[in-house]
Scaffold this motif. Structure first.
Motif, mmCIF file in Angstrom:
data_model
loop_
_atom_site.group_PDB
_atom_site.id
_atom_site.type_symbol
_atom_site.label_atom_id
_atom_site.label_comp_id
_atom_site.label_asym_id
_atom_site.label_seq_id
_atom_site.Cartn_x
_atom_site.Cartn_y
_atom_site.Cartn_z
ATOM 1 N N ILE A 41 -42.960 -25.082 46.256
ATOM 2 C CA ILE A 41 -43.341 -25.286 47.652
ATOM 3 C C ILE A 41 -42.586 -24.293 48.533
ATOM 4 N N CYS A 42 -43.331 -23.472 49.259
ATOM 5 C CA CYS A 42 -42.739 -22.438 50.117
ATOM 6 C C CYS A 42 -42.881 -22.849 51.580
ATOM 7 N N VAL A 43 -41.747 -22.864 52.288
ATOM 8 C CA VAL A 43 -41.723 -23.362 53.666
ATOM 9 C C VAL A 43 -41.198 -22.276 54.608
ATOM 10 N N HIS A 44 -42.026 -21.892 55.566
ATOM 11 C CA HIS A 44 -41.671 -20.820 56.500
ATOM 12 C C HIS A 44 -40.704 -21.311 57.566
ATOM 13 N N GLY A 45 -40.218 -20.367 58.379
ATOM 14 C CA GLY A 45 -39.240 -20.686 59.400
ATOM 15 C C GLY A 45 -39.822 -20.798 60.796
ATOM 16 N N LEU A 46 -38.943 -20.680 61.798
ATOM 17 C CA LEU A 46 -39.325 -20.823 63.201
ATOM 18 C C LEU A 46 -40.390 -19.808 63.582
ATOM 19 N N ASP A 47 -41.480 -20.302 64.145
ATOM 20 C CA ASP A 47 -42.591 -19.459 64.588
ATOM 21 C C ASP A 47 -43.186 -18.629 63.449
ATOM 22 N N GLY A 48 -43.073 -19.158 62.220
ATOM 23 C CA GLY A 48 -43.579 -18.447 61.047
ATOM 24 C C GLY A 48 -44.956 -18.931 60.647
ATOM 25 N N ASN A 49 -45.394 -18.481 59.461
ATOM 26 C CA ASN A 49 -46.703 -18.903 58.955
ATOM 27 C C ASN A 49 -46.695 -18.945 57.431
ATOM 28 N N SER A 50 -47.774 -19.418 56.863
ATOM 29 C CA SER A 50 -47.848 -19.668 55.421
ATOM 30 C C SER A 50 -47.774 -18.395 54.585
ATOM 31 N N GLY A 51 -47.992 -17.232 55.205
ATOM 32 C CA GLY A 51 -47.939 -15.980 54.457
ATOM 33 C C GLY A 51 -46.563 -15.339 54.406
ATOM 34 N N ASP A 52 -45.593 -15.942 55.080
ATOM 35 C CA ASP A 52 -44.268 -15.311 55.174
ATOM 36 C C ASP A 52 -43.606 -15.092 53.818
ATOM 37 N N LEU A 53 -43.819 -16.013 52.890
ATOM 38 C CA LEU A 53 -43.135 -15.945 51.593
ATOM 39 C C LEU A 53 -44.036 -15.410 50.481
ATOM 40 N N ARG A 54 -45.071 -14.676 50.878
ATOM 41 C CA ARG A 54 -46.038 -14.177 49.894
ATOM 42 C C ARG A 54 -45.407 -13.217 48.888
ATOM 43 N N LEU A 55 -44.470 -12.365 49.329
ATOM 44 C CA LEU A 55 -43.850 -11.399 48.409
ATOM 45 C C LEU A 55 -42.998 -12.110 47.358
ATOM 46 N N VAL A 56 -42.277 -13.133 47.782
ATOM 47 C CA VAL A 56 -41.467 -13.897 46.836
ATOM 48 C C VAL A 56 -42.370 -14.534 45.787
ATOM 49 N N ARG A 57 -43.474 -15.093 46.228
ATOM 50 C CA ARG A 57 -44.440 -15.686 45.298
ATOM 51 C C ARG A 57 -44.973 -14.635 44.330
ATOM 52 N N THR A 58 -45.367 -13.486 44.854
ATOM 53 C CA THR A 58 -45.947 -12.431 44.023
ATOM 54 C C THR A 58 -44.993 -12.004 42.926
ATOM 55 N N TYR A 59 -43.733 -11.773 43.276
ATOM 56 C CA TYR A 59 -42.782 -11.296 42.275
ATOM 57 C C TYR A 59 -42.342 -12.391 41.309
ATOM 58 N N LEU A 60 -42.387 -13.633 41.740
ATOM 59 C CA LEU A 60 -42.129 -14.721 40.784
ATOM 60 C C LEU A 60 -43.238 -14.793 39.743
ATOM 61 N N GLU A 61 -44.473 -14.628 40.189
ATOM 62 C CA GLU A 61 -45.612 -14.649 39.258
ATOM 63 C C GLU A 61 -45.563 -13.454 38.313
ATOM 64 N N LEU A 62 -45.114 -12.316 38.800
ATOM 65 C CA LEU A 62 -44.973 -11.136 37.936
ATOM 66 C C LEU A 62 -43.843 -11.315 36.936
ATOM 67 N N ALA A 63 -42.747 -11.932 37.384
ATOM 68 C CA ALA A 63 -41.580 -12.104 36.521
ATOM 69 C C ALA A 63 -41.805 -13.157 35.447
ATOM 70 N N LEU A 64 -42.651 -14.156 35.751
ATOM 71 C CA LEU A 64 -42.865 -15.273 34.823
ATOM 72 C C LEU A 64 -44.365 -15.453 34.554
ATOM 73 N N PRO A 65 -44.978 -14.474 33.874
ATOM 74 C CA PRO A 65 -46.436 -14.515 33.678
ATOM 75 C C PRO A 65 -46.924 -15.699 32.860
#
Length: 304
Positions: A41-65
């Motif tokens: 579960i990825c939770v953004h910060g103040l005045d953020g949005n659901s896409g803020d943590l997209r890079l972290v998600r992408t690299y986690l998926e790449l690291a753990l295929p």
């Protein structure tokens, strides 16, 4: 001779049956493994949005295929980040429950990744009464620039003034809570009460990322650490030290928890954003070079 042949046929039949049973057991185990979903579960910060943590998600998926990870990129609080944190907590819990119901997921593990204010929403969520059915599934918590001790002792007067103006303009409950001004009795403030609740200790892995270049969230707050001004402050000093102790003592008392602090240093271009410290606050999200190294080298192993 015929007796030996009969025994041989019987033995072969038993072996085939045993192999068939083993094969079925292996298929069953594989099915069981397939069902072991790791909800992140990825939770953004103040005045953020659901896409803020997209890079972290992408690299986690790449690291753990091979990992069966299901990501919930929280969006329920996108319009509510200036509300009280308790309000955002309720909305995040509803969002999690809806996600699990809609997709028919029964996660084997639940991990959280938060940025900035999102980390306080996460901590408030995991100790909430409605989240109790899931606490035994909690696994890894990755905190990116989280104001766990609020914005006390921020070294930037410019940022402090900006937050004060924003709070007055937006009538923001969350900014009041961050500054420990939501109650005249400091022991009744949201952050102090949260420090006394079980949060970090529910996780197997607790990873805190902080940057001394970040002027939005103080370095010591993101690390949950003491700072020199707190020793000299007669107003907030005692409450600050108690919050540090309240949060860290359960971790120190439980060596089974993997507790890691990471200090982040960025190569940032000159400009207003860098001058006021915003660039470092968002670099943990936007710097592809940094996120790649952070995930692939340091944190991916804690999501296996």
């Amino acid at each position: 001779m015929s007796t030996l042949t009969s025994k041989s046929k019987l033995l072969n039949k038993m072996l085939r049956k045993e192999e068939s049973m083993e094969s079925n057991e292996e298929e069953y185990d594989d099915d069981q493994d397939d069902e072991k979903v790791h909800l992140v579960i990825c939770v953004h910060g103040l005045d953020g949005n659901s896409g803020d943590l997209r890079l972290v998600r992408t690299y986690l998926e790449l690291a753990l295929p091979g990992a069966k990870m299901d990501f919930l990129m929280s969006e329920q609080n996108q319009e509510s980040t200036f509300d009280d944190i308790e309000v955002m907590t309720e909305q995040l819990i509803k969002e999690i429950e809806c996600h699990l119901d809609n997709y028919g997921i029964e996660p084997h593990r639940i991990s959280f990744i938060g940025h900035s204010l999102g980390n306080l929403i996460i901590r408030s969520t995991v100790c909430h009464e409605k989240f109790k059915p899931y606490v035994n599934k909690l696994y890894t918590y990755l905190s990116l620039s989280g104001p766990h001790l609020g914005t006390l002792y921020n070294s930037s007067g410019l940022i402090n003034m900006g937050l004060w103006i924003m709070q007055k303009w937006k009538k923001s409950g969350s900014l009041l809570q961050l500054s420990l001004k939501d109650n005249t009795d400091l022991y009744k403030t949201f952050l102090y009460k949260l420090s006394r609740k079980k949060t970090f200790e529910y996780f197997k892995n607790v990873l805190l990322v902080a940057s001394p270049q970040d002027r939005y969230v103080p370095f010591h707050s993101a690390r949950v650490d003491m700072c020199k001004p707190a020793f000299k402050d007669s107003v907030y000093g005692n409450i600050y030290r108690e919050m540090v102790t309240n949060i860290l003592r359960p971790i120190r008392d439980n060596p089974a928890i993997n507790f890691r602090r990471y200090s982040a240093f960025y190569s940032l271009p000159n400009g207003t954003s860098n001058l006021i410290g915003r660039a470092a606050h968002v670099a943990v999200l936007d710097s592809e070079f940094f996120v790649e190294k952070l995930v692939l080298v340091s944190v991916a192993k804690y999501f296996r």
